[in-house]
Design a protein around this motif. Structure first.
Motif, PDB file in Angstrom:
ATOM      1  N   LEU A  39      17.520 -49.371  -4.985  1.00  0.00           N
ATOM      2  CA  LEU A  39      17.841 -48.513  -6.120  1.00  0.00           C
ATOM      3  C   LEU A  39      18.459 -47.206  -5.618  1.00  0.00           C
ATOM      4  O   LEU A  39      17.944 -46.584  -4.683  1.00  0.00           O
ATOM      5  CB  LEU A  39      16.577 -48.189  -6.926  1.00  0.00           C
ATOM      6  CG  LEU A  39      15.982 -49.323  -7.757  1.00  0.00           C
ATOM      7  CD1 LEU A  39      14.669 -48.879  -8.404  1.00  0.00           C
ATOM      8  CD2 LEU A  39      16.966 -49.770  -8.828  1.00  0.00           C
ATOM      9  N   PRO A  40      19.547 -46.792  -6.237  1.00  0.00           N
ATOM     10  CA  PRO A  40      20.135 -45.505  -5.842  1.00  0.00           C
ATOM     11  C   PRO A  40      19.237 -44.367  -6.323  1.00  0.00           C
ATOM     12  O   PRO A  40      18.357 -44.567  -7.167  1.00  0.00           O
ATOM     13  CB  PRO A  40      21.481 -45.496  -6.578  1.00  0.00           C
ATOM     14  CG  PRO A  40      21.248 -46.365  -7.774  1.00  0.00           C
ATOM     15  CD  PRO A  40      20.303 -47.440  -7.317  1.00  0.00           C
ATOM     16  N   PRO A  41      19.437 -43.159  -5.807  1.00  0.00           N
ATOM     17  CA  PRO A  41      18.633 -42.021  -6.275  1.00  0.00           C
ATOM     18  C   PRO A  41      18.787 -41.814  -7.776  1.00  0.00           C
ATOM     19  O   PRO A  41      19.855 -42.055  -8.343  1.00  0.00           O
ATOM     20  CB  PRO A  41      19.196 -40.835  -5.480  1.00  0.00           C
ATOM     21  CG  PRO A  41      19.860 -41.450  -4.297  1.00  0.00           C
ATOM     22  CD  PRO A  41      20.380 -42.774  -4.751  1.00  0.00           C
ATOM     23  N   ARG A  42      17.722 -41.373  -8.407  1.00  0.00           N
ATOM     24  CA  ARG A  42      17.783 -41.097  -9.839  1.00  0.00           C
ATOM     25  C   ARG A  42      18.702 -39.898 -10.094  1.00  0.00           C
ATOM     26  O   ARG A  42      18.723 -38.939  -9.312  1.00  0.00           O
ATOM     27  CB  ARG A  42      16.390 -40.782 -10.382  1.00  0.00           C
ATOM     28  CG  ARG A  42      15.462 -41.982 -10.411  1.00  0.00           C
ATOM     29  CD  ARG A  42      14.085 -41.570 -10.906  1.00  0.00           C
ATOM     30  NE  ARG A  42      14.151 -41.080 -12.279  1.00  0.00           N
ATOM     31  CZ  ARG A  42      13.958 -41.853 -13.342  1.00  0.00           C
ATOM     32  NH1 ARG A  42      13.695 -43.139 -13.193  1.00  0.00           N
ATOM     33  NH2 ARG A  42      14.024 -41.362 -14.568  1.00  0.00           N
ATOM     34  N   PRO A  43      19.429 -39.943 -11.204  1.00  0.00           N
ATOM     35  CA  PRO A  43      20.274 -38.778 -11.526  1.00  0.00           C
ATOM     36  C   PRO A  43      19.398 -37.588 -11.896  1.00  0.00           C
ATOM     37  O   PRO A  43      18.235 -37.757 -12.299  1.00  0.00           O
ATOM     38  CB  PRO A  43      21.088 -39.266 -12.729  1.00  0.00           C
ATOM     39  CG  PRO A  43      20.258 -40.354 -13.341  1.00  0.00           C
ATOM     40  CD  PRO A  43      19.557 -41.026 -12.184  1.00  0.00           C
TER      41      PRO A  43
END
Length: 284
Positions: free
Chosen positions: A258-262
Motif C-alpha cells: 500500500l502506498p502512503p496515505r494522502p
C-alpha cells in the motif's frame, strides 16, 4: 512464479494429512487447521476461475440432513459472492410448472469466471418428485432420458459439471433430525417434507439407485461423499473439489504494498457520536 495445482499435486490440491479411518470423528484442531488451509486454496482456485473465464457448476444432492448445506457454507465462506453463487430454489411456481423442466435451472447457470453451487438441483425430479408423486411417470421417464443429454450439452458448451451425492445412514439421519428439533437455531430445517421422507427411506433409496445408474456419465460422473461424519465429509469434498478444477496460484509475488496515505485535510471534522444513532454497546 505461478505453479500448477491439480488432482495429482497432493500438497497444492489440499490432500489431507494422516487421519484415522473413515467414519471416525475428526479432532477439533486438525479440522480447524485443515478447514482454514482448504478455504485459502479455494480462494486461489476461484481467482483462477475468474481470471481464465471458466464456468463451473457444482451439484449437491443427498438425503435430508445429509450435510449438504454445511459443506456448501464452508466452501463459500471465504469466496467472493459475486463470482461464487449458491442456488437453492423453492418449489416451482405455477408458471414454472408449465416450462421446459430444465428451464428455471438454466437461468442460474454461470457466466464466464463464475462458479455456481446448486443446493439441490434438477435432480429433484428423480428424487423427491418421484417418491412423493409430484411428477407423472411419463415426466420421470423423460427426465431420466434427457438429463444425461442436458448435462452433455452443458459440458460441450464449456461448463464443468461436478456432482456430489451425500450419503448418510438412516441411524445418523434420525440422530440429526432429533437434534434439529431440540436446537432452536435448526428447528426451521425440519419440515413436513422431511417427516414424509423419513417414512419413505426405502423408496428414496431405490429412487437414488435408479438416478445414479441412469445419470452417472463420463462427462459428469457422480461422486459419492460418505457424510456419516460431517466434519470429515466437509474436508473430503473441499479437497476433492480443488482437484476437479485444476488451477494455478495467480497471486502477485511479492504481494502489492500500500502506498502512503494522502495527507488529511485540516478542514474536515468528524461529527460527534452524540449526533448519530449509534448501535448500543451491550458486550461486557
Amino acid at each position: 512464479m505461478a505453479h500448477s495445482r491439480s488432482a495429482g499435486d497432493h500438497h497444492a490440491a489440499g490432500a489431507l494429512e494422516a487421519e484415522p479411518p473413515a467414519r471416525t470423528k475428526v479432532g477439533k484442531k486438525f479440522y480447524e487447521r485443515e478447514l482454514t488451509r482448504l478455504q485459502i486454496e479455494l480462494v486461489t482456485q476461484q481467482e483462477y476461475i475468474r481470471a481464465r473465464g471458466l464456468r463451473v457448476v457444482v451439484v449437491f444432492e443427498g438425503r435430508d440432513a445429509a450435510g449438504k448445506g454445511g459443506a456448501i457454507q464452508r466452501i463459500t465462506e471465504g469466496l467472493n459472492p459475486r463470482a461464487a453463487r449458491v442456488v437453492a430454489l423453492a418449489a416451482p411456481t405455477e408458471r414454472e410448472k408449465g416450462q421446459w423442466y430444465f428451464q428455471r435451472y438454466v437461468a442460474h447457470l454461470p457466466a464466464a469466471g463464475e462458479m455456481v453451487l446448486f443446493d439441490r438441483s434438477w435432480y429433484n425430479r428423480a428424487g423427491v418428485e418421484r417418491v412423493m408423486g409430484f411428477c407423472t411417470d411419463d415426466e420421470y421417464v423423460e427426465f431420466m432420458r434427457s438429463c444425461p443429454e442436458f448435462e452433455r450439452m452443458l459440458v460441450r458448451s464449456g461448463i464443468r459439471v461436478v456432482k456430489y451425492w451425500f450419503s448418510v445412514s438412516d441411524t445418523e439421519q434420525e440422530r440429526r433430525f432429533q437434534a434439529r428439533l431440540t436446537d432452536p437455531t435448526k428447528r426451521w430445517k425440519f419440515s413436513p417434507m422431511d417427516l414424509e421422507a423419513r417414512n419413505r427411506w426405502v423408496a428414496f433409496s431405490r429412487a437414488k439407485d435408479a438416478m445414479l445408474a441412469a445419470t452417472d456419465i463420463p462427462e459428469a460422473p457422480w461422486w459419492v461423499v460418505d457424510a456419516e461424519v460431517k466434519k470429515r465429509a466437509r474436508l473430503n469434498v473441499m479437497t476433492h473439489l480443488l482437484g476437479q478444477v485444476p488451477y494455478e496460484d495467480l497471486s502477485p509475488n511479492p504481494p502489492p504494498a500500500l502506498p502512503p496515505r494522502p495527507p488529511v485535510h485540516d478542514d474536515y471534522v468528524r461529527p460527534p457520536k452524540e449526533s448519530q444513532h449509534m448501535v448500543p454497546d451491550v458486550v461486557p
